[in-house]
Design a protein around this motif. Sequence first.
Motif, PDB file in Angstrom:
ATOM      1  N   ALA A  19     -20.418 -78.765 -59.029  1.00 58.73           N
ATOM      2  CA  ALA A  19     -19.540 -78.407 -58.678  1.00 58.73           C
ATOM      3  C   ALA A  19     -17.896 -78.833 -57.465  1.00 58.73           C
ATOM      4  N   LYS A  20     -18.068 -79.819 -57.893  1.00 63.75           N
ATOM      5  CA  LYS A  20     -17.099 -80.952 -58.103  1.00 63.75           C
ATOM      6  C   LYS A  20     -16.251 -81.436 -58.819  1.00 63.75           C
ATOM      7  N   LEU A  21     -16.866 -80.355 -59.956  1.00 67.50           N
ATOM      8  CA  LEU A  21     -16.126 -80.957 -61.613  1.00 67.50           C
ATOM      9  C   LEU A  21     -15.228 -79.729 -61.980  1.00 67.50           C
ATOM     10  N   SER A  22     -14.268 -80.248 -62.820  1.00 64.76           N
ATOM     11  CA  SER A  22     -13.651 -79.245 -62.707  1.00 64.76           C
ATOM     12  C   SER A  22     -14.098 -78.430 -63.644  1.00 64.76           C
ATOM     13  N   GLU A  23     -13.600 -77.063 -64.406  1.00 61.63           N
ATOM     14  CA  GLU A  23     -14.022 -76.469 -65.421  1.00 61.63           C
ATOM     15  C   GLU A  23     -13.791 -77.127 -66.482  1.00 61.63           C
ATOM     16  N   ALA A  24     -12.912 -78.337 -67.274  1.00 62.25           N
ATOM     17  CA  ALA A  24     -12.956 -78.841 -68.570  1.00 62.25           C
ATOM     18  C   ALA A  24     -13.906 -79.256 -68.406  1.00 62.25           C
ATOM     19  N   GLU A  25     -14.484 -80.183 -67.502  1.00 65.96           N
ATOM     20  CA  GLU A  25     -15.254 -81.069 -67.351  1.00 65.96           C
ATOM     21  C   GLU A  25     -16.531 -80.797 -67.029  1.00 65.96           C
ATOM     22  N   ILE A  26     -16.732 -79.523 -66.965  1.00 61.87           N
ATOM     23  CA  ILE A  26     -17.947 -79.015 -66.655  1.00 61.87           C
ATOM     24  C   ILE A  26     -18.227 -78.552 -68.103  1.00 61.87           C
ATOM     25  N   ASN A  27     -17.442 -77.397 -69.044  1.00 58.84           N
ATOM     26  CA  ASN A  27     -17.108 -77.745 -70.146  1.00 58.84           C
ATOM     27  C   ASN A  27     -17.788 -79.355 -71.402  1.00 58.84           C
ATOM     28  N   GLN A  28     -16.902 -80.117 -71.312  1.00 57.59           N
ATOM     29  CA  GLN A  28     -17.139 -81.339 -71.659  1.00 57.59           C
ATOM     30  C   GLN A  28     -18.844 -81.760 -71.582  1.00 57.59           C
TER      31      GLN A  28
ATOM     32  N   VAL B 187     -21.254 -80.088 -70.761  1.00 58.35           N
ATOM     33  CA  VAL B 187     -22.025 -79.352 -71.482  1.00 58.35           C
ATOM     34  C   VAL B 187     -22.217 -79.673 -72.985  1.00 58.35           C
ATOM     35  N   LEU B 188     -21.320 -79.572 -73.490  1.00 58.04           N
ATOM     36  CA  LEU B 188     -21.138 -80.117 -75.195  1.00 58.04           C
ATOM     37  C   LEU B 188     -21.931 -81.885 -75.529  1.00 58.04           C
ATOM     38  N   ASP B 189     -21.600 -82.600 -74.316  1.00 59.43           N
ATOM     39  CA  ASP B 189     -22.138 -83.896 -74.390  1.00 59.43           C
ATOM     40  C   ASP B 189     -23.590 -84.256 -73.843  1.00 59.43           C
ATOM     41  N   HIS B 190     -24.249 -83.174 -73.161  1.00 60.52           N
ATOM     42  CA  HIS B 190     -25.696 -82.895 -72.693  1.00 60.52           C
ATOM     43  C   HIS B 190     -26.020 -81.858 -74.402  1.00 60.52           C
TER      44      HIS B 190
ATOM     45  N   VAL C 299     -22.518 -74.086 -65.787  1.00 61.72           N
ATOM     46  CA  VAL C 299     -23.289 -74.125 -64.619  1.00 61.72           C
ATOM     47  C   VAL C 299     -25.403 -74.155 -64.947  1.00 61.72           C
ATOM     48  N   THR C 300     -25.624 -73.066 -64.868  1.00 69.64           N
ATOM     49  CA  THR C 300     -27.188 -73.429 -64.914  1.00 69.64           C
ATOM     50  C   THR C 300     -27.292 -74.158 -66.547  1.00 69.64           C
ATOM     51  N   PHE C 301     -27.390 -74.345 -67.822  1.00 68.27           N
ATOM     52  CA  PHE C 301     -27.452 -75.731 -68.169  1.00 68.27           C
ATOM     53  C   PHE C 301     -27.285 -76.807 -67.931  1.00 68.27           C
ATOM     54  N   LEU C 302     -26.166 -76.673 -67.757  1.00 67.72           N
ATOM     55  CA  LEU C 302     -26.856 -78.463 -67.138  1.00 67.72           C
ATOM     56  C   LEU C 302     -27.540 -78.553 -65.513  1.00 67.72           C
ATOM     57  N   TYR C 303     -27.567 -77.567 -64.180  1.00 64.72           N
ATOM     58  CA  TYR C 303     -28.418 -77.645 -63.555  1.00 64.72           C
ATOM     59  C   TYR C 303     -29.574 -77.828 -64.485  1.00 64.72           C
ATOM     60  N   ASN C 304     -29.685 -76.927 -65.095  1.00 68.40           N
ATOM     61  CA  ASN C 304     -31.643 -77.612 -65.997  1.00 68.40           C
ATOM     62  C   ASN C 304     -31.517 -78.448 -66.582  1.00 68.40           C
ATOM     63  N   GLU C 305     -30.463 -79.497 -67.090  1.00 66.26           N
ATOM     64  CA  GLU C 305     -30.607 -80.969 -67.338  1.00 66.26           C
ATOM     65  C   GLU C 305     -31.041 -81.266 -66.574  1.00 66.26           C
ATOM     66  N   GLY C 306     -31.548 -81.388 -65.289  1.00 69.72           N
ATOM     67  CA  GLY C 306     -31.227 -81.866 -63.745  1.00 69.72           C
ATOM     68  C   GLY C 306     -30.402 -82.724 -63.063  1.00 69.72           C
ATOM     69  N   ILE C 307     -29.313 -82.006 -63.465  1.00 77.09           N
ATOM     70  CA  ILE C 307     -27.653 -82.390 -62.448  1.00 77.09           C
ATOM     71  C   ILE C 307     -27.949 -81.330 -61.859  1.00 77.09           C
ATOM     72  N   LYS C 308     -27.478 -82.384 -60.359  1.00 80.66           N
ATOM     73  CA  LYS C 308     -26.898 -81.870 -58.935  1.00 80.66           C
ATOM     74  C   LYS C 308     -26.003 -80.726 -59.220  1.00 80.66           C
ATOM     75  N   ILE C 309     -26.287 -79.436 -57.946  1.00 83.31           N
ATOM     76  CA  ILE C 309     -25.296 -78.548 -58.009  1.00 83.31           C
ATOM     77  C   ILE C 309     -24.363 -78.874 -57.684  1.00 83.31           C
ATOM     78  N   SER C 310     -24.675 -79.480 -56.108  1.00 84.47           N
ATOM     79  CA  SER C 310     -23.558 -80.215 -55.257  1.00 84.47           C
ATOM     80  C   SER C 310     -22.282 -80.838 -56.709  1.00 84.47           C
ATOM     81  N   LYS C 311     -23.415 -81.990 -57.876  1.00 85.57           N
ATOM     82  CA  LYS C 311     -22.249 -82.812 -58.196  1.00 85.57           C
ATOM     83  C   LYS C 311     -21.233 -81.612 -59.615  1.00 85.57           C
TER      84      LYS C 311
END
Length: 303
Positions: A70-79, A81-84, A56-68
């Motif tokens: 939070a709506k993702l599933s864990e699998a979506e978060i993992n994917q 992270v891999l994309d970024h 979550v912190t990695f994506l947040y530091n990439e500029g993605i809002k925490i509210s967005k």
Amino acid sequence: MTVKTQFSIKDLEHLSNVKAHTIRIWEKRYNLLQPSRTDTNIREYDLHNLKKLLNVTFLYNEGIKISKIAKLSEAEINQLVLDHGTTNTKDFAIKTFISAMLDFDARLFTTTFDSLSAKKSFRRIFFDVFLPLLDEIGILWQTGTIDPSHEHFISELVKQQVILKTEKVQRKKAKHDNVIFTLYLPFKEIHEIGLLYINYELLNAGYKTIYLGNNLSLDSLKYVVKHHKNVKFVSYFTVKPDKQSLLDYTQKFNEKIGGEKKFDLWLLGHKTKDLNGHKLDKNFTVFSQLTDFLAKLETLKKS
């Protein structure tokens, strides 16, 4: 010593560089983490929670809002992270290496390193990823956030990669035979990664080296100069010597090594700060950082 599998919110703050207050807000407002509670109602987080926070912190530091996020599933978060991670390779690699450390997962470390190697030179990996990683892990160890076994595990994997790279370049025929670099660590000094990397760079630049490793007394160096006269010594002082000043050490070096001839000694490492303001004999060269050493090496190659 028991390896930590439960972490306090302060541990999470150290590992993620997110303030504990912010973690509590994310937890309460977005239900991002699910800590357990001790009998005294203190939050405790398992490895699953910790690794999710790192993502979550990695994506947040990439500029993605925490509210967005939070709506993702864990699998979506993992994917995501891999994309970024394909673009921000440095931060992604450091995050992944920390995850590998926490799980004692050598395969994850190796596959991440292999992915980096496809995009970066080994020098860039060492400076851009390994050095910041080791600095961060050193702080985590000092603050008690991780166990010494974690620090040892990741350090040994980094050493392993340096040694593997060194093994390849040392098979090449030396281009420069006017000097032989002899590398060693002083008595009771065990922090070897910096010296190992210097050995790699010297060999890669076409120089002959004699690598003696850690925990060496000055008396042992005398045997090298009996066999070779065109020697430059290189050493890395991280925590030793601690019972004598480094200035005294340099004076002992000249007394014990070579007699009337003064052999060059190139010095690196945290302890060399103790020499600031002192006038040294001309055979001593102090490098405040590894990049200064590399610049000197380039100059030497052209001379």
